[in-house]
Design an enzyme around this catalytic site. Structure first.
Site, PDB file in Angstrom:
ATOM      1  CG  HIS A 184       8.378 -24.319  53.631  1.00  0.00           C
ATOM      2  ND1 HIS A 184       8.228 -23.458  54.696  1.00  0.00           N
ATOM      3  CD2 HIS A 184       7.148 -24.445  53.075  1.00  0.00           C
ATOM      4  CE1 HIS A 184       6.965 -23.085  54.787  1.00  0.00           C
ATOM      5  NE2 HIS A 184       6.287 -23.676  53.814  1.00  0.00           N
TER       6      HIS A 184
ATOM      7  CD  GLU B 163      13.755 -22.755  55.170  1.00  0.00           C
ATOM      8  OE1 GLU B 163      13.743 -21.633  55.709  1.00  0.00           O
ATOM      9  OE2 GLU B 163      12.880 -23.119  54.357  1.00  0.00           O
TER      10      GLU B 163
ATOM     11  CB  CYS C 265       8.254 -20.425  58.413  1.00  0.00           C
ATOM     12  SG  CYS C 265       8.283 -22.194  57.993  1.00  0.00           S
TER      13      CYS C 265
END
Length: 157
Positions: free
Chosen positions: A58, A60, A88
């Site tokens: 992801h 991040e 998330c």
């Protein structure tokens, strides 16, 4: 932790949006992230799960890994993470583990969000590290790129 002016916050979120565009070019879910330390971007990331065949890649996670390498430390204590969409559960966990003190995100993630929408991992007092969260920065722009991506995907199926 640095206090940013509104202009500075918008500048960094626009940099995160540029990262989201990189995902979009590769037909990945367009989420982008930058990590800022002392006014300088030290980590950039965008979703690359399809491209790299890694479930955990992801935006991040990519930005945290780059920032860790730059700082030469797993702790990102004096950093701020800017991300286009609410993190998330996995990314919120990683943010806490990296000891990032502040997250600023654009649009909420009502299906997977863990910074206030579905869960509130970043500020949960039961955990040993809590993160200051600011939501809604350039929300319309951040939401629009996601809406357009999913609209296009629905019509091309």
């Amino acid at each position: 932790m640095i206090d940013f002016t509104q202009e500075e916050k918008e500048f960094f979120m626009r940099e995160a949006l540029k990262e989201a565009e990189k995902s979009l070019q590769k037909e990945e879910i367009p989420i982008g992230c930058v990590i800022v330390h002392n006014g300088k971007i030290i980590g950039r990331g965008h979703n690359a799960r399809e491209e790299e065949n890694l479930a955990t890649l992801h935006a991040e996670i990519m930005a945290i890994n780059e920032a860790n390498t730059y700082i030469k430390n797993w702790r990102l204590l004096d950093c701020t993470l800017f991300v286009t969409i609410e993190p998330c559960v996995m990314c919120s966990g990683a943010i806490g583990l990296a000891r990032i003190p502040k997250v600023i995100y654009g649009a909420p993630n009502t299906k997977f969000g863990a910074a206030g929408s579905l869960y509130d991992i970043l500020t949960d007092e039961r955990l040993n590290h809590r993160v200051s969260v600011e939501a809604g920065l350039l929300e319309d722009e951040c939401a629009r790129i996601m809406r357009n991506f999913f609209k296009k995907r629905r019509f091309s199926s």
